[in-house]
Write a protein that holds these residues in place. Structure first.
Motif, mmCIF file in Angstrom:
data_model
loop_
_atom_site.group_PDB
_atom_site.id
_atom_site.type_symbol
_atom_site.label_atom_id
_atom_site.label_comp_id
_atom_site.label_asym_id
_atom_site.label_seq_id
_atom_site.Cartn_x
_atom_site.Cartn_y
_atom_site.Cartn_z
ATOM 1 N N ILE A 32 54.487 -78.623 38.815
ATOM 2 C CA ILE A 32 55.654 -77.770 38.564
ATOM 3 C C ILE A 32 55.641 -77.264 37.125
ATOM 4 O O ILE A 32 55.837 -76.077 36.860
ATOM 5 N N ILE A 33 55.412 -78.178 36.197
ATOM 6 C CA ILE A 33 55.379 -77.796 34.777
ATOM 7 C C ILE A 33 54.249 -76.804 34.510
ATOM 8 O O ILE A 33 54.427 -75.817 33.784
ATOM 9 N N GLN A 34 53.087 -77.064 35.093
ATOM 10 C CA GLN A 34 51.948 -76.161 34.905
ATOM 11 C C GLN A 34 52.273 -74.760 35.435
ATOM 12 O O GLN A 34 51.994 -73.754 34.771
ATOM 13 N N GLU A 35 52.878 -74.713 36.630
ATOM 14 C CA GLU A 35 53.243 -73.419 37.212
ATOM 15 C C GLU A 35 54.286 -72.708 36.357
ATOM 16 O O GLU A 35 54.212 -71.490 36.142
ATOM 17 N N MET A 36 55.248 -73.464 35.865
ATOM 18 C CA MET A 36 56.283 -72.869 35.015
ATOM 19 C C MET A 36 55.694 -72.319 33.726
ATOM 20 O O MET A 36 56.065 -71.226 33.277
ATOM 21 N N GLU A 37 54.798 -73.077 33.116
ATOM 22 C CA GLU A 37 54.186 -72.632 31.851
ATOM 23 C C GLU A 37 53.361 -71.362 32.071
ATOM 24 O O GLU A 37 53.400 -70.437 31.247
ATOM 25 N N GLU A 38 52.610 -71.320 33.169
ATOM 26 C CA GLU A 38 51.822 -70.127 33.466
ATOM 27 C C GLU A 38 52.729 -68.930 33.736
ATOM 28 O O GLU A 38 52.451 -67.808 33.281
ATOM 29 N N THR A 39 53.808 -69.172 34.479
ATOM 30 C CA THR A 39 54.758 -68.093 34.761
ATOM 31 C C THR A 39 55.446 -67.623 33.488
ATOM 32 O O THR A 39 55.700 -66.424 33.302
ATOM 33 N N MET A 40 55.742 -68.571 32.592
ATOM 34 C CA MET A 40 56.369 -68.219 31.325
ATOM 35 C C MET A 40 55.460 -67.300 30.510
ATOM 36 O O MET A 40 55.927 -66.312 29.914
ATOM 37 N N VAL A 41 54.169 -67.590 30.515
ATOM 38 C CA VAL A 41 53.217 -66.738 29.794
ATOM 39 C C VAL A 41 53.203 -65.338 30.403
ATOM 40 O O VAL A 41 53.205 -64.326 29.687
ATOM 41 N N GLU A 42 53.202 -65.263 31.752
ATOM 42 C CA GLU A 42 53.196 -63.967 32.425
ATOM 43 C C GLU A 42 54.472 -63.178 32.116
ATOM 44 O O GLU A 42 54.428 -61.968 31.880
ATOM 45 N N MET A 43 55.591 -63.870 32.117
ATOM 46 C CA MET A 43 56.864 -63.195 31.857
ATOM 47 C C MET A 43 56.931 -62.682 30.418
ATOM 48 O O MET A 43 57.475 -61.605 30.152
ATOM 49 N N ARG A 44 56.391 -63.445 29.496
ATOM 50 C CA ARG A 44 56.361 -62.991 28.106
ATOM 51 C C ARG A 44 55.476 -61.762 27.968
ATOM 52 O O ARG A 44 55.781 -60.835 27.209
ATOM 53 N N SER A 45 54.373 -61.761 28.733
ATOM 54 C CA SER A 45 53.475 -60.607 28.712
ATOM 55 C C SER A 45 54.173 -59.371 29.271
ATOM 56 O O SER A 45 54.057 -58.263 28.718
ATOM 57 N N VAL A 46 54.917 -59.550 30.380
ATOM 58 C CA VAL A 46 55.661 -58.437 30.967
ATOM 59 C C VAL A 46 56.737 -57.956 29.998
ATOM 60 O O VAL A 46 56.937 -56.744 29.821
ATOM 61 N N ALA A 47 57.431 -58.901 29.360
ATOM 62 C CA ALA A 47 58.467 -58.531 28.396
ATOM 63 C C ALA A 47 57.872 -57.740 27.232
ATOM 64 O O ALA A 47 58.455 -56.733 26.780
ATOM 65 N N ALA A 48 56.711 -58.178 26.756
ATOM 66 C CA ALA A 48 56.052 -57.465 25.657
ATOM 67 C C ALA A 48 55.673 -56.049 26.083
ATOM 68 O O ALA A 48 55.796 -55.089 25.305
ATOM 69 N N LYS A 49 55.247 -55.912 27.347
ATOM 70 C CA LYS A 49 54.888 -54.591 27.864
ATOM 71 C C LYS A 49 56.114 -53.690 27.913
ATOM 72 O O LYS A 49 56.048 -52.511 27.518
ATOM 73 N N TYR A 50 57.247 -54.212 28.366
ATOM 74 C CA TYR A 50 58.470 -53.419 28.430
ATOM 75 C C TYR A 50 58.964 -53.041 27.040
ATOM 76 O O TYR A 50 59.458 -51.922 26.819
ATOM 77 N N ILE A 51 58.851 -53.959 26.108
ATOM 78 C CA ILE A 51 59.282 -53.665 24.731
ATOM 79 C C ILE A 51 58.428 -52.549 24.134
ATOM 80 O O ILE A 51 58.944 -51.633 23.473
ATOM 81 N N ALA A 52 57.103 -52.636 24.377
ATOM 82 C CA ALA A 52 56.208 -51.598 23.863
ATOM 83 C C ALA A 52 56.533 -50.248 24.506
ATOM 84 O O ALA A 52 56.557 -49.204 23.825
ATOM 85 N N GLU A 53 56.806 -50.271 25.834
ATOM 86 C CA GLU A 53 57.150 -49.023 26.519
ATOM 87 C C GLU A 53 58.481 -48.482 26.014
ATOM 88 O O GLU A 53 58.656 -47.259 25.865
ATOM 89 N N GLN A 54 59.402 -49.380 25.720
ATOM 90 C CA GLN A 54 60.703 -48.972 25.203
ATOM 91 C C GLN A 54 60.555 -48.273 23.848
ATOM 92 O O GLN A 54 61.189 -47.240 23.592
ATOM 93 N N LYS A 55 59.722 -48.825 22.988
ATOM 94 C CA LYS A 55 59.495 -48.217 21.677
ATOM 95 C C LYS A 55 58.823 -46.843 21.819
ATOM 96 O O LYS A 55 59.150 -45.900 21.078
#
Length: 223
Positions: A32-55
Motif C-alpha cells: 500500500i505504501i509503495q503504491e501510494m508513494e508511486e502515485t504521489m510521484v505521478e500526481m506531483r508530475s501531473v501537477a508540475a505539468k499543469y503549473i507549467a501549462e498555466q504559466k
C-alpha cells in the motif's frame, strides 16, 4: 498493474479494513505504501505539468491582451483622425485577438480546475500515506513485541529450563544436607566437651572422699 486500479481507490481506501482481510498484513501495508508513494510521484508530475501549462497560458494571455490594447489604441487614433474605415479595420483585428483571448481564458480555467483537483487529491493521498506509515510502524512494533514475548514464553516453558531448575533444587538440597551435618557436628561436639569436663570434676570429688575414708581407716586400725 498495482494493487489499486485508480488513484481514487487509494484516497478513499479504508486501510484497517484492507489489513483485516489480508493474509499477510505486513506485506499488504508495505505494498500500500509503495503504491501510494508511486502515485504521489505521478500526481506531483501531473501537477508540475499543469503549473507549467498555466504559466504558458498566462504568457499567451498577456501577449494577446497587449495586442488587443494596441489595436484598440489604433482604432481610437483612426476615429480621432476621421478614418472610420481604418478604425473599423482596427476593431476587427482587436476582436479577433479578443476571441483568441477568450479561448485562452477558457483553457486557463480548465487547467486551474484540474490543478486544484490534483492538489486536493494530493493532500488527501498525503494524509492516507501518513496513516499507512503510522500503521506500518505499529505493526512492526507489535510484531517485535509478540516475537519477544513468544521467545520468553518458550524459554519459560522449555523442558531444558525445567530440568535445569530441578537440578538446581537437587543441588540446593545437597548443600542444605551438608549444612545440617555441620550444625549437628557442632551440637554433638559441644555436648561431649561439657560432659568430659563434668566427669573430671566428679573424679576429683571421688578421690577426696576415698582419701578421707582411707585416712579414717588407718587411724582406726592404729588405735
Amino acid at each position: 498493474m498495482g494493487m489499486f486500479s485508480r488513484m481514487s481507490d487509494i484516497i478513499q481506501s479504508n486501510i484497517n479494513a484492507m489489513l483485516d482481510k489480508a493474509e499477510d498484513p505486513e506485506k499488504v501495508i508495505r505494498l500500500i505504501i509503495q503504491e501510494m508513494e508511486e502515485t504521489m510521484v505521478e500526481m506531483r508530475s501531473v501537477a508540475a505539468k499543469y503549473i507549467a501549462e498555466q504559466k504558458y497560458l498566462d504568457r499567451q494571455a498577456a501577449t494577446l491582451q497587449k495586442d488587443i490594447d494596441n489595436w484598440m489604441a489604433k482604432a481610437e487614433l483612426a476615429m480621432d483622425k476621421g478614418k472610420d474605415d481604418l478604425a473599423r479595420a482596427a476593431l476587427v483585428q482587436k476582436n479577433s485577438y479578443v476571441e483568441k483571448l477568450d479561448v485562452i481564458e477558457s483553457q486557463k480555467t480548465q487547467v486551474s480546475d484540474m490543478l486544484t483537483s490534483v492538489q486536493e487529491d494530493t493532500q488527501r493521498l498525503h494524509a492516507k500515506l501518513a496513516e499507512a506509515r503510522q500503521k506500518q510502524k505499529s505493526l512492526v512494533a507489535r510484531k517485535d513485541n509478540a516475537s519477544v514475548r513468544l521467545k520468553a514464553r518458550g524459554v519459560t516453558h522449555s523442558t531444558q529450563v525445567e530440568n535445569a531448575m530441578a537440578r538446581m533444587d537437587s543441588y540446593e538440597q545437597r548443600i542444605e544436607h551438608l549444612e545440617a551435618q555441620v550444625d549437628a557436628y557442632d551440637v554433638v561436639g559441644s555436648s561431649s566437651s561439657a560432659t568430659s569436663l563434668e566427669d573430671e570434676f566428679k573424679a576429683l570429688e571421688t578421690n577426696d572422699v576415698i582419701e578421707e575414708e582411707l585416712a579414717a581407716l588407718k587411724k582406726k586400725r592404729a588405735a
